[in-house]
Write a protein that holds these residues in place. Structure first.
Motif, PDB file in Angstrom:
ATOM      1  N   UNK A 145       4.791   4.322   2.303  1.00 12.75           N
ATOM      2  CA  UNK A 145       4.367   2.924   1.850  1.00 12.75           C
ATOM      3  C   UNK A 145       4.822   1.761   2.877  1.00 12.75           C
ATOM      4  N   UNK A 146       4.211   0.701   2.506  1.00 13.53           N
ATOM      5  CA  UNK A 146       4.332  -0.474   3.438  1.00 13.53           C
ATOM      6  C   UNK A 146       4.495  -1.574   2.634  1.00 13.53           C
ATOM      7  N   UNK A 147       5.150  -2.575   2.924  1.00  6.02           N
ATOM      8  CA  UNK A 147       5.358  -3.640   2.290  1.00  6.02           C
ATOM      9  C   UNK A 147       5.187  -5.042   3.273  1.00  6.02           C
ATOM     10  N   UNK A 184       0.537  -1.253   0.033  1.00  6.82           N
ATOM     11  CA  UNK A 184      -0.003   0.194  -0.120  1.00  6.82           C
ATOM     12  C   UNK A 184       0.905   1.334   0.069  1.00  6.82           C
ATOM     13  N   UNK A 185       0.594   2.218  -0.617  1.00  7.62           N
ATOM     14  CA  UNK A 185       1.334   3.613  -0.723  1.00  7.62           C
ATOM     15  C   UNK A 185       0.285   4.688  -0.694  1.00  7.62           C
ATOM     16  N   UNK A 186       0.986   5.707  -0.337  1.00  8.67           N
ATOM     17  CA  UNK A 186       0.311   7.127  -0.099  1.00  8.67           C
ATOM     18  C   UNK A 186       1.206   8.021  -1.270  1.00  8.67           C
TER      19      UNK A 186
END
Lengths: 1155, 468
Positions: A667-669, A649-651
């Motif tokens: 973001x996250x991974x 997910x990213x912003x």
């Protein structure tokens, strides 16, 4: 029905000849060999197209129709844009298209742009009074101005920055490309910029206060503005402060290679690519900027593989060998090559690749945290392009042949060599003595008049490779697609029906909602690769067979095992070739990215990826292919898979504050990688015919392995560009890895980069106007590494393999699985990168000089232990600090550019220097004889070679104390032995030089790759094949050996290796045994290789128009065509490995069609 | 702005959730599917038995890859000594006493020995702390493991001289142990055997003689004391075994190495899937006949040396039963034929002989002869001779009796677990015997194998044997 739909996209009108379907059928006839039929655009591409037209007060659509009819050019426009246009009166006679359009649109509020064979009609930036605009858009408040930024196709450019010149004000466009600025002075100038486009200045007019205006951006011609794929996004060379090199499809598709990694060779600074074999589909080793990790010896160092990402998804198998499980069975193909095997990247068709970005420094890779420590290679596949549906077909085929084929001695030469060796050893043969026929069958038993050229039979052949690729692409502004299919067959050039067959299917879809706020990208790659080869243990050793060997097959084609009492099983290469091995791999890469713009400059997105590679391996040893003395049929069935699930997910946030542009990414991974392998081995088959099934086996054993890796992280990046001059880039990441024990799982990494484009400074411009671009940039940051196997922080026991360890006393045996160390953690790499970029003559000449220094500490590695510890190694951090520092230079230049003639050059060179900075406790560690503090870790230790003693004729070496001996001691010199540092095998520098010359439709590319290096020489290869004089054939060039006292020779006296009681022969054999570890087995392995030659001719359109072909290209591509080297024989790219499947010279000719 | 802030809040919340659950996200199963934590192994009685079974399995791995104790010691000492010949280049360095420090076979033997010892030590430590098995069982297992560890060190010290003495599993200690003195190695061997003798009972813990009992410990002790020239202890131990009444000499020589042999004191079951014993697989070539002479296409890879064949007295049945002729065309080769199965048969008919009664008679004879109890010595010697179809020895003087015993050891124990090589070394006869057998090749320093080069590199406290 599909075709119809494509002909009439909903909101646009495409003018064409009336009979769309008829044409389609025509093309289908022309392309009956294709599976895919497409809509035809009867068009031809001619720059000198002219128009003849007379019309009085006709609507524009009629004019377009007529022009279309005559030229074949498509027109592309919005209906509503033409609504307010008036009728035109025209009289044109052989007027060039450009002029004709200018005339037709002279008084209209329209602009046009010609792209390829399409004419795009758009509203003029400041239409005098387009009433339809106010009816569809909200009426702007009088105090502000409203504009829209678009590309030449009318696509909105969301996220473009709009600044007011000379003021600290600015804004960013929204998803529709719209922007609003309040309180703007009447004569203000807006500076609009967008990645990959030439920035544009727009002077605000009075009318702009009330009307919405349009700014059409055009793509930049400068290579500085070409879009580069970087970590989680794109950038351009102009504003990048990190070190990223990109190779595009243009360069990739000129090269007849099946593995994209080979297409990168010599093209990227700092990227060292090493092929392991000439076998189709074989592994390719990749290293970016030198070795970061210590190994027990320089040659056993863990290969620092970069992270491979395909369309945003970590490639499940990475660059690991696909046949690791059955590796032992494949010894023959690559046995003496480290890290060999079959390459998973062979399952990606290079023709489907749009670009490969190599991310090298901290700024580029820190955002990948622990995974990026060895660099990152980002592969981006081709995407659909808006516009008419087009079909491209490429077909090529051509021969492969060994690059540098070895010539071996013929029978008389060979027998003479053997007799010389006998004489040297003081031996006289007695043909009646059983021992003599056992030791010297070639001299006593075999027929001395036979001659068999094994080198030619096994590796001197010519094989064929064939490649077909068809790609269909097109779409509207909001939705584009690409579908391509490829088939590649590469045949082995040794006897037998062996080949690598690959089928690939690539699809890509892009959809953008009407308001452009929602964007969806989906890509899928599927491939099936079937590599059919032999599990022969030592086929490559066939070259060493005595040339007077009896027939290895009888007249019926059955293997012969015995010739006059001599067992031939050691030489029966032809039977071993009949032991099949096959590797089937199924690769699926899916990526989905959904992005939604919440507000101007702010969007959220989610990337979902799934990568799966399944393998099916099979190998068998039929009874008929084995020495009846030891015949035991076995068949092994192996299934493996590599799987990665990746969720990110990213912003994104982007905003222009006056002259500054801020972009933020958070973001996250979540990543989960698993791999597993299950192997079932059947043995004791009653009949070879059952070998394809496990059911036929008398006994069955099985074993399996699996591995799991989970990884989660959060990351962020902040970029700020002020006034297009000053750049700040910050990134950070916090990572968790399942490879570490409790309390040690998390690590934080980050980088900071700065850039200054000083060519934007007025003073500089004034002083040095010829320099069009100048940037200095630097960055510093950290990466980690968790590159170890899971579960190593706890002691485990495993169940023993049933095959090797059957039940004992009714009990299933266990074995300890590992030594454990509860306290290892992340390795850390600190990387510094400084670069200077210069552009001259409007960026026609671009120069980049990069210097870097990487230091890897807290080394996380399998620390070597003596066997007495129970295991060969334990996972451990140790405080050795390793430095890689280097310099990279790349130059691209367009030397000549005229209407018909163009000559461009690219050149790059890199050198890496490795140094061990610190290693506490080195002297008492297993690494004591391998490494020296302050010296490169590639500095190899061994014996210092003196030469051949001209009296005794045997090799001599210097002792540690400076004396001379033929039997040196393996102890280090510091401990009284003779081992000392001898040679640094790190390449001094390597790189490439490419020239492309094109004249009209003719284009020639010559790409040279070079490397200046020291490595194992041909003698190393010779001696690893057996001591010369023994029952091993020798390369024909190898004649300079010692014959009599007084001779100054390169090679020592021949010896049969059977020395009996003869001390001379024994001394020679003994002396030879040290040679491979001495400086005598190293030499200059530098080379310049014409890696790629590509000649292509684009047929003139006039011929093609008639048959409905848009363009046609005939080409010849050749790989490894010429080599300039002082390397005596063998291939300098495969240093010291003579008896293997050599690298191949590939020449293919082909055709490419666009419909 | 408020609108955006709400969204920003939602985003922040989303990421903080991600961060909070990060630990969960990287959780993996507690163990790989085919492995279990060490703590679990010694907390379960069945797992403990499997761990110990692994120690036994290590000793005989597979006939393809001879392990340290079975197979490889027989071949390699046979080649460096005066038993085996070979035309294969892979055996040449052994045959000609020119083993190099980077020799793969030597490296393999050393490495296998120590990885097996690691497992023995891991079991000893694990079992000592185990609470899930009974005290008598713990004692029994400790005794078995100590016999095995003593056997490993006995072979290590005889092949290489002093070796590192690893008795635990902590690699931080083990990795930097230097070579211990030969005496220290024997001290460890003797103390392990003493511990084993006190822990083991006369009954075998397994149905067949696969796992050591008290007499196994005593039989090995007899051998160790003999090598240390502690004649009385050697005689006592061998006497205990012989007098136990549990064992008898198989009168048919062809039955000695069979499964269930009455002569066996310790016999590891061979149940490989393809070949039977490593010896059978390596000595016997493919043959079309079932009884000697064996008709074969090709020469055997490890034929017997003529000097060994010449050592058999006329009428020695061991030459006809334990040696076979292989006929290749017109050429005859002789091979060791104690194990007669090349490929596996089910159910197993032949097992690996670790210790047997025949050797105990010879140990006793030698120990007695050394103490000048010559007639008792001859009585024991003649037991072995009679079984081979030979008349009693006519040696009279002590030295004659001793050389008769040494000669008998050569013909009785040939190609069996390194006995001949060790005998040549311990009696000091080696330079004489091999100097004659391999003139120009033999040198006294070859009596000790080289410490593998890689070991010296990886542990720089190891000192190489002389002249390597």
């Amino acid at each position: 029905m599909q075709i119809k739909a494509l002909c009439n996209p909903p909101s646009y009108v495409l003018l064409r000849r009336k009979d769309c379907l008829t044409k389609t059928l025509l093309v289908m006839k022309l392309t009956i060999f294709l599976l895919l039929a497409v809509m035809l655009q009867a068009s031809a591409r001619t720059n000198a197209q002219t128009v003849t037209y007379t019309g009085k007060s006709v609507p524009l659509t009629a004019v377009f129709s007529a022009i279309k009819e005559q030229t074949g050019y498509l027109f592309f426009y919005r209906k509503e844009d033409l609504a307010g246009t008036g009728r035109v009166t025209l009289q044109l006679r052989n007027v060039p298209l450009q002029a004709a359009l200018e005339q037709a649109l002279a008084d209209q509020p329209l602009n046009f742009a010609i792209q390829g064979n399409t004419v795009f009609i758009t509203l003029k930036p400041s239409p005098p009074s387009p009433p339809q605009l106010t009816s569809t858009e909200s009426i702007p408040p009088p105090s502000g101005i409203h504009g829209r930024v678009m590309d030449s196709l009318g696509n909105p450019l969301g996220g473009a920055s709009v600044a007011v010149k000379g003021k600290k004000r600015g804004t960013t466009t929204d998803a529709r490309g719209d922007f609003e600025l309040k309180d703007i002075d009447e004569n203000a100038v807006l500076v609009i910029s967008y990645t990959g486009y030439t920035s544009k200045e727009y002077k605000v007019k009075n009318s702009d206060n009330t009307n919405k205006f349009f700014v059409i951006m055009s793509r930049s011609n400068s290579p500085l503005d070409e879009v580069q794929v970087v970590a989680y996004g794109t950038n351009t060379r102009r504003f990048n402060v990190g070190s990223v090199s990109t190779v595009t499809s243009e360069d990739i598709q000129k090269q007849p290679v099946t593995n994209v990694l080979l297409a990168l060779q010599g093209r990227v600074t700092g990227l060292d690519i090493t092929p392991t074999s000439g076998t189709p589909g074989s592994s390719v080793q990749v290293q970016i900027r030198g070795q970061n990790t210590l190994g027990s010896t320089p040659s056993s160092s863990p290969f620092d593989q970069p992270l491979f990402i395909v369309d945003g998804v970590p490639f499940a198998p990475q660059n690991n060998s696909l046949n690791a499980a059955l590796m032992n069975n494949l010894g023959g193909l690559n046995s003496n090559v480290p890290n060999s095997g079959f390459s998973p990247l062979n399952s990606i068709n290079p023709a489907d690749i749009e670009s490969v970005s190599v991310l090298k420094d901290a700024d580029a890779t820190s955002i990948y945290g622990s995974q990026g420590a060895n660099g990152v290679i980002v592969i981006t596949t081709k995407k659909g392009k808006a516009g008419a549906t087009s079909l491209n077909v490429r077909v090529n085929t051509g021969p492969n042949k060994a690059t540098r084929q070895l010539q071996m001695l013929n029978t008389p030469q060979y027998l003479q060599m053997r007799r010389d060796a006998l004489q040297n050893d003081g031996l006289v043969l007695d043909p009646t003595n059983a021992d003599d026929s056992m030791y010297f069958p070639d001299l006593v038993v075999f027929d001395s008049t036979r001659y068999h050229n094994f080198a030619r039979q096994f590796f001197g052949g010519t094989s064929n490779s064939t490649d077909v690729h068809a790609s269909l692409s097109g779409g509207s502004q909001s939705t584009t697609f690409i579908v391509s299919a490829g088939y590649t067959k590469s045949v082995y050039d040794f006897p037998g029906n062996f080949a690598d067959n690959r089928q690939t299917l690539h699809t890509g879809l892009h959809h953008s909602s009407m308001d452009h706020r929602l964007n969806i990208d989906f890509g899928s790659d599927f491939s099936y690769d079937h590599n059919n080869t032999s599990s022969a243990p030592s086929v490559a050793q066939a070259m060493l067979l005595a040339p007077n060997m009896p027939d290895l097959l009888d007249p019926e084609g059955k293997p012969v095992w015995n010739y006059k009492g001599i067992n031939l099983s050691g030489y029966q290469m032809l039977a071993y070739l009949k032991q099949p091995f096959s590797l089937q791999s199924y690769n699926l890469n899916n990526s989905l990215r959904i992005a939604y713009q919440l507000a101007t400059g702010l969007s959220i997105s989610a990337g979902l990826g799934y990568s799966l590679l399944n393998t099916k391996q099979y190998s068998a040893s039929p009874i008929s292919t084995q020495d009846p003395n030891n015949a035991y049929s076995t068949a092994t069935f192996d299934r493996g898979d590599f799987q990665t699930i990746n969720i990110e997910p990213q912003v994104d946030y982007k905003r222009t504050f006056g002259k500054g542009v801020l972009s933020v990414l958070v973001g996250g991974t979540y990543k989960k990688s698993t791999s597993s392998d299950m192997q079932v081995m059947g043995s004791g088959y009653t009949d070879d015919a059952f070998l394809g099934s496990i059911e036929g086996a008398a006994s069955i054993t099985a074993n399996d392995n699996s591995s799991i890796y989970k990884y989660a992280g959060v990351y962020g990046r902040l970029g700020y560009i002020y006034d297009r001059k000053y750049i700040v880039s910050l990134s950070g990441r916090r990572d968790g890895s399942s490879n570490f024990g409790p309390g040690r799982q998390f690590g934080s990494f980050g980088s900071a980069g700065l850039g200054w484009i000083f060519s934007e400074e007025k003073a500089f411009r004034k002083a040095l106007p010829s320099i069009s671009y100048a940037k200095i940039s630097g960055n510093y940051g950290t990466n980690g590494s968790d590159g170890v196997a899971p579960y190593q922080f706890q002691p485990f026991w495993r169940i023993s393999n049933m095959y090797s360890y059957p039940l004992f006393d009714g009990t299933r045996p266990y074995q300890p699985a590992n030594l454990y160390n509860p306290s290892y953690g992340w390795a850390s790499k600190h990387a510094l990168n400084v670069a200077l970029d210069l552009g001259f003559l409007h960026d026609r000449l671009l120069l980049n000089i990069t210097g870097y220094r990487n230091r890897t500490g807290n080394q996380l590695t399998s620390y070597t232990l003596p066997s007495q510890a129970g295991f060969p190694s334990v996972v451990q951090n140790f405080s050795a600090k390793l430095q890689d520092a280097g310099l990279e230079v790349s130059i691209t230049s367009v030397n000549v550019k005229t209407k018909n003639f163009r000559w461009s050059t690219s050149f790059n060179i890199s050198g890496n220097r490795n140094k061990l900075l610190a290693f506490p406790g080195l002297a008492t560690s297993p690494y004591a004889s391998t490494y020296t503090i302050g010296k490169p870790i590639t500095l190899t230790s061994g014996f210092r070679y003196k030469g051949v003693n001209d009296t005794t004729g045997i090799f001599e070496y210097y002792t540690g104390k400076g004396g001379v001996t033929s039997t040196p001691s393996y102890q280090q010199a510091s401990k009284g032995g003779d081992i000392q540092p001898i040679v640094d095998v790190q390449p001094k520098y390597f790189g490439g030089l490419g020239n492309t010359i094109s004249y009209k439709g003719l284009s020639l590319t010559l790409f040279f790759q070079f490397s200046k290096q020291i490595g194992h020489n041909y003698l190393f290869g010779v001696y690893s094949g057996g001591t010369p004089g023994g029952m091993n054939n020798l390369p024909v060039e190898l004649t300079d050996y010692w014959k009599k006292p007084g001779d100054k020779a390169t090679l020592q006296r021949l010896t049969t290796g059977y020395y009996g009681q003869n001390t001379l022969g024994r001394a020679a054999t003994r002396a030879a045994s040290y040679f491979g570890s001495s400086s005598g087995s190293y030499g200059d392995a530098s080379y310049i290789r014409l890696k790629n030659l590509s000649l292509s001719y684009t047929l003139p359109d006039s011929y093609l128009k008639k048959v409905g072909i848009k363009s046609c290209n005939i080409y010849v591509n050749a790989q490894n065509l010429l080599t300039f080297t002082g390397y005596k024989f063998g291939d300098p790219e495969m240093k010291g490995i003579l008896y293997t499947i050599p690298l191949q010279r590939t020449v293919t000719g082909g055709l490419s069609f666009d419909f | 702005m408020l609108y955006i802030n709400k969204k920003m809040l939602a985003i922040l919340a989303f990421f903080s959730l991600l961060a909070v659950s990060c630990k969960k996200l990287i959780e993996i199963p507690p163990n790989p599917p085919n492995q279990i934590p060490a703590s679990q192994v010694f907390a379960d009685s069945a797992d403990i038995m499997s761990a110990v079974a692994g120690v036994y399995a290590n000793m005989k791995v597979s006939a393809y890859n001879p392990s340290f104790v079975s197979g490889s010691i027989t071949f390699n000492t046979g080649l460096t000594g005066d038993e085996l010949n070979s035309s294969s280049t892979s055996y040449r360095n052994f045959l000609q006493n020119a083993i190099t420090v980077d020799d793969g076979t030597i490296q393999g033997m050393w490495k296998n020995a120590y990885s097996d010892i690691y497992q023995i030590n891991a079991c000893l430590e694990g079992i000592a702390g185990a609470t899930v098995i009974s005290v008598p069982l713990k004692q029994q297992l400790r005794g078995e493991l100590k016999v095995i560890r003593a056997l490993y060190y006995f072979n290590l010290v005889n092949l290489w001289g002093g070796v590192p003495l690893v008795t635990g599993i902590d690699y931080t200690i083990n990795a930097s142990l230097p070579r211990a003195a030969v005496d220290s190695a024997y001290a460890l061997i003797k103390s392990d055997l003493a511990d084993a003798r006190s822990a083991l009972s006369p009954n075998y813990p397994s149905l067949i003689k696969a796992r050591p009992n008290l007499y196994t410990a005593e039989a090995l002790s007899a051998k160790v004391y003999l090598y240390r020239q502690q004649w009385d202890s050697a005689a006592y131990m061998a006497g205990q075994v012989i007098q136990s009444g549990k064992y008898s000499l198989e009168q048919d020589l062809n039955s000695v190495f069979l499964h269930g042999s009455s002569e066996a004191i310790w016999q590891l079951p061979a149940n490989s899937t393809s070949y039977q014993t490593a010896e059978g697989a390596s000595f016997i070539p493919y043959t079309s006949s079932t009884v000697p002479p064996l008709i074969s296409y090709t020469a055997p890879s490890l034929p017997l040396l003529n000097s060994l064949l010449g050592a058999f007295e006329p009428g020695d049945q061991r030459k006809s039963d334990w040696v076979a002729i292989v006929k290749v065309n017109a050429t005859n080769y002789n091979i060791a034929y104690k194990y007669k199965n090349r490929t596996a048969v089910a159910p197993t008919t032949e097992d690996y002989m670790m210790l047997r009664l025949g050797e105990q008679y010879l140990i006793l004879a030698e120990a007695l002869a050394q103490q000048n109890q010559l007639s008792d010595a001859l009585t024991n010697l003649d037991q072995v001779r009679a079984r081979a179809g030979l008349t009693g020895s006519n040696a009279v003087s002590q030295s004659d009796v001793l050389s008769a015993i040494m000669h008998e050891r050569q013909t009785e124990l040939f190609c069996e677990a390194g006995n001949r090589w060790y005998d040549l070394k311990r009696t000091g006869a080696i330079d004489n015997v091999l100097g004659t057998e391999k003139p120009g090749l033999w040198k006294p320093s070859a009596a000790l194998y080289p410490i593998p080069l890689q070991e010296i590199i990886n542990n720089n406290l190891l000192i190489q044997n002389p002249e390597y």
